[in-house]
Write a protein that holds these residues in place. Sequence first.
Motif, PDB file in Angstrom:
ATOM      1  N   HIS A  60       0.810  -1.224   0.000  1.00  0.00           N
ATOM      2  CA  HIS A  60       0.000   0.000   0.000  1.00  0.00           C
ATOM      3  C   HIS A  60       0.836   1.264   0.000  1.00  0.00           C
ATOM      4  O   HIS A  60       0.398   2.306   0.486  1.00  0.00           O
ATOM      5  CB  HIS A  60      -0.940   0.005   1.204  1.00  0.00           C
ATOM      6  N   GLY A  61       2.056   1.172  -0.517  1.00  0.00           N
ATOM      7  CA  GLY A  61       2.869   2.374  -0.554  1.00  0.00           C
ATOM      8  C   GLY A  61       4.323   2.090  -0.845  1.00  0.00           C
ATOM      9  O   GLY A  61       4.661   1.052  -1.428  1.00  0.00           O
ATOM     10  N   TYR A  62       5.168   3.002  -0.397  1.00  0.00           N
ATOM     11  CA  TYR A  62       6.596   2.937  -0.723  1.00  0.00           C
ATOM     12  C   TYR A  62       7.439   3.309   0.489  1.00  0.00           C
ATOM     13  O   TYR A  62       7.074   4.221   1.241  1.00  0.00           O
ATOM     14  CB  TYR A  62       6.917   3.902  -1.874  1.00  0.00           C
ATOM     15  N   GLU A  63       8.554   2.620   0.633  1.00  0.00           N
ATOM     16  CA  GLU A  63       9.573   3.000   1.594  1.00  0.00           C
ATOM     17  C   GLU A  63      10.734   3.596   0.817  1.00  0.00           C
ATOM     18  O   GLU A  63      11.123   3.067  -0.225  1.00  0.00           O
ATOM     19  CB  GLU A  63      10.090   1.791   2.371  1.00  0.00           C
ATOM     20  N   VAL A  64      11.283   4.673   1.351  1.00  0.00           N
ATOM     21  CA  VAL A  64      12.384   5.350   0.665  1.00  0.00           C
ATOM     22  C   VAL A  64      13.251   6.059   1.703  1.00  0.00           C
ATOM     23  O   VAL A  64      12.727   6.660   2.628  1.00  0.00           O
ATOM     24  CB  VAL A  64      11.842   6.327  -0.406  1.00  0.00           C
ATOM     25  N   PRO A  65      14.568   5.962   1.570  1.00  0.00           N
ATOM     26  CA  PRO A  65      15.440   6.710   2.473  1.00  0.00           C
ATOM     27  C   PRO A  65      15.499   8.179   2.068  1.00  0.00           C
ATOM     28  O   PRO A  65      15.743   8.492   0.900  1.00  0.00           O
ATOM     29  CB  PRO A  65      16.809   6.038   2.318  1.00  0.00           C
ATOM     30  N   LEU A  66      15.244   9.055   3.045  1.00  0.00           N
ATOM     31  CA  LEU A  66      15.184  10.502   2.788  1.00  0.00           C
ATOM     32  C   LEU A  66      15.631  11.295   4.012  1.00  0.00           C
ATOM     33  O   LEU A  66      15.456  10.834   5.131  1.00  0.00           O
ATOM     34  CB  LEU A  66      13.737  10.938   2.526  1.00  0.00           C
ATOM     35  N   PRO A  67      16.082  12.514   3.802  1.00  0.00           N
ATOM     36  CA  PRO A  67      16.225  13.431   4.927  1.00  0.00           C
ATOM     37  C   PRO A  67      14.831  13.882   5.382  1.00  0.00           C
ATOM     38  O   PRO A  67      13.895  13.927   4.579  1.00  0.00           O
ATOM     39  CB  PRO A  67      16.993  14.617   4.348  1.00  0.00           C
ATOM     40  N   ILE A  68      14.709  14.236   6.643  1.00  0.00           N
ATOM     41  CA  ILE A  68      13.422  14.660   7.205  1.00  0.00           C
ATOM     42  C   ILE A  68      12.787  15.801   6.406  1.00  0.00           C
ATOM     43  O   ILE A  68      11.593  15.795   6.151  1.00  0.00           O
ATOM     44  CB  ILE A  68      13.608  15.105   8.675  1.00  0.00           C
ATOM     45  N   GLN A  69      13.581  16.775   5.997  1.00  0.00           N
ATOM     46  CA  GLN A  69      13.000  17.959   5.357  1.00  0.00           C
ATOM     47  C   GLN A  69      12.386  17.664   3.991  1.00  0.00           C
ATOM     48  O   GLN A  69      11.671  18.490   3.447  1.00  0.00           O
ATOM     49  CB  GLN A  69      14.013  19.105   5.265  1.00  0.00           C
ATOM     50  N   CYS A  70      12.625  16.490   3.424  1.00  0.00           N
ATOM     51  CA  CYS A  70      12.036  16.145   2.127  1.00  0.00           C
ATOM     52  C   CYS A  70      10.601  15.640   2.246  1.00  0.00           C
ATOM     53  O   CYS A  70       9.852  15.670   1.265  1.00  0.00           O
ATOM     54  CB  CYS A  70      12.879  15.069   1.446  1.00  0.00           C
ATOM     55  N   ILE A  71      10.213  15.196   3.421  1.00  0.00           N
ATOM     56  CA  ILE A  71       8.884  14.590   3.592  1.00  0.00           C
ATOM     57  C   ILE A  71       7.762  15.559   3.210  1.00  0.00           C
ATOM     58  O   ILE A  71       6.897  15.196   2.399  1.00  0.00           O
ATOM     59  CB  ILE A  71       8.713  14.038   5.021  1.00  0.00           C
ATOM     60  N   PRO A  72       7.714  16.774   3.722  1.00  0.00           N
ATOM     61  CA  PRO A  72       6.620  17.679   3.319  1.00  0.00           C
ATOM     62  C   PRO A  72       6.596  17.966   1.820  1.00  0.00           C
ATOM     63  O   PRO A  72       5.525  18.109   1.230  1.00  0.00           O
ATOM     64  CB  PRO A  72       6.891  18.961   4.119  1.00  0.00           C
ATOM     65  N   ASP A  73       7.768  18.023   1.194  1.00  0.00           N
ATOM     66  CA  ASP A  73       7.819  18.280  -0.250  1.00  0.00           C
ATOM     67  C   ASP A  73       7.161  17.150  -1.028  1.00  0.00           C
ATOM     68  O   ASP A  73       6.399  17.394  -1.969  1.00  0.00           O
ATOM     69  CB  ASP A  73       9.264  18.455  -0.714  1.00  0.00           C
ATOM     70  N   ILE A  74       7.462  15.926  -0.644  1.00  0.00           N
ATOM     71  CA  ILE A  74       6.874  14.782  -1.355  1.00  0.00           C
ATOM     72  C   ILE A  74       5.371  14.706  -1.107  1.00  0.00           C
ATOM     73  O   ILE A  74       4.589  14.473  -2.046  1.00  0.00           O
ATOM     74  CB  ILE A  74       7.581  13.472  -0.963  1.00  0.00           C
ATOM     75  N   VAL A  75       4.934  14.928   0.123  1.00  0.00           N
ATOM     76  CA  VAL A  75       3.489  14.921   0.413  1.00  0.00           C
ATOM     77  C   VAL A  75       2.782  15.990  -0.412  1.00  0.00           C
ATOM     78  O   VAL A  75       1.726  15.750  -0.996  1.00  0.00           O
ATOM     79  CB  VAL A  75       3.241  15.110   1.929  1.00  0.00           C
ATOM     80  N   ARG A  76       3.376  17.188  -0.493  1.00  0.00           N
ATOM     81  CA  ARG A  76       2.786  18.271  -1.288  1.00  0.00           C
ATOM     82  C   ARG A  76       2.695  17.886  -2.761  1.00  0.00           C
ATOM     83  O   ARG A  76       1.670  18.105  -3.422  1.00  0.00           O
ATOM     84  CB  ARG A  76       3.608  19.554  -1.128  1.00  0.00           C
ATOM     85  N   MET A  77       3.763  17.304  -3.290  1.00  0.00           N
ATOM     86  CA  MET A  77       3.772  16.908  -4.704  1.00  0.00           C
ATOM     87  C   MET A  77       2.715  15.840  -4.980  1.00  0.00           C
ATOM     88  O   MET A  77       2.039  15.886  -6.015  1.00  0.00           O
ATOM     89  CB  MET A  77       5.163  16.410  -5.095  1.00  0.00           C
ATOM     90  N   LEU A  78       2.568  14.881  -4.076  1.00  0.00           N
ATOM     91  CA  LEU A  78       1.545  13.852  -4.248  1.00  0.00           C
ATOM     92  C   LEU A  78       0.146  14.483  -4.214  1.00  0.00           C
ATOM     93  O   LEU A  78      -0.702  14.172  -5.060  1.00  0.00           O
ATOM     94  CB  LEU A  78       1.688  12.778  -3.166  1.00  0.00           C
ATOM     95  N   ALA A  79      -0.076  15.384  -3.262  1.00  0.00           N
ATOM     96  CA  ALA A  79      -1.385  16.035  -3.142  1.00  0.00           C
ATOM     97  C   ALA A  79      -1.702  16.877  -4.372  1.00  0.00           C
ATOM     98  O   ALA A  79      -2.853  16.920  -4.817  1.00  0.00           O
ATOM     99  CB  ALA A  79      -1.426  16.895  -1.882  1.00  0.00           C
ATOM    100  N   GLU A  80      -0.694  17.539  -4.939  1.00  0.00           N
ATOM    101  CA  GLU A  80      -0.912  18.338  -6.146  1.00  0.00           C
ATOM    102  C   GLU A  80      -1.383  17.482  -7.321  1.00  0.00           C
ATOM    103  O   GLU A  80      -2.013  17.988  -8.246  1.00  0.00           O
ATOM    104  CB  GLU A  80       0.371  19.071  -6.535  1.00  0.00           C
ATOM    105  N   HIS A  81      -1.066  16.188  -7.276  1.00  0.00           N
ATOM    106  CA  HIS A  81      -1.516  15.270  -8.330  1.00  0.00           C
ATOM    107  C   HIS A  81      -2.718  14.439  -7.882  1.00  0.00           C
ATOM    108  O   HIS A  81      -2.997  13.388  -8.438  1.00  0.00           O
ATOM    109  CB  HIS A  81      -0.362  14.349  -8.740  1.00  0.00           C
TER     110      HIS A  81
END
Length: 104
Positions: A60-81
């Motif tokens: 039901h999703g994806y695991e990915v290694p990221l810095p903490i500050q990238c999380i809001p950016d990815i959530v925003r990008m997903l929501a924009e789509h």
Amino acid sequence: MRSDSADPVYETLEISTPLDYTTDMYKVYFEVRDHDGKAYAIIAAFVGDDRVDTITRLAHGYEVPLPIQCIPDIVRMLAEHNIAVYQVIRYAKLNQSWPSPDSH
């Protein structure tokens, strides 16, 4: 463990907070509905060709290694789509760091 007994102590003040702008990496799980691969494409484009193989597809999703500050950016990008994000889970800190922009 109490936060003041960590070594080094500063980590307890900065880990997984909005103030963590380090290159420290965490495994992050994004739970999404991705029937057409659009969520994967967004995450893959964000991490780039050099790190696309670090994305783990789950039921039901994806695991990915990221810095903490990238999380809001990815959530925003997903929501924009118009991709719903049902939960985001930050797992343990990894022994990796995100490449700096001048390391290419």
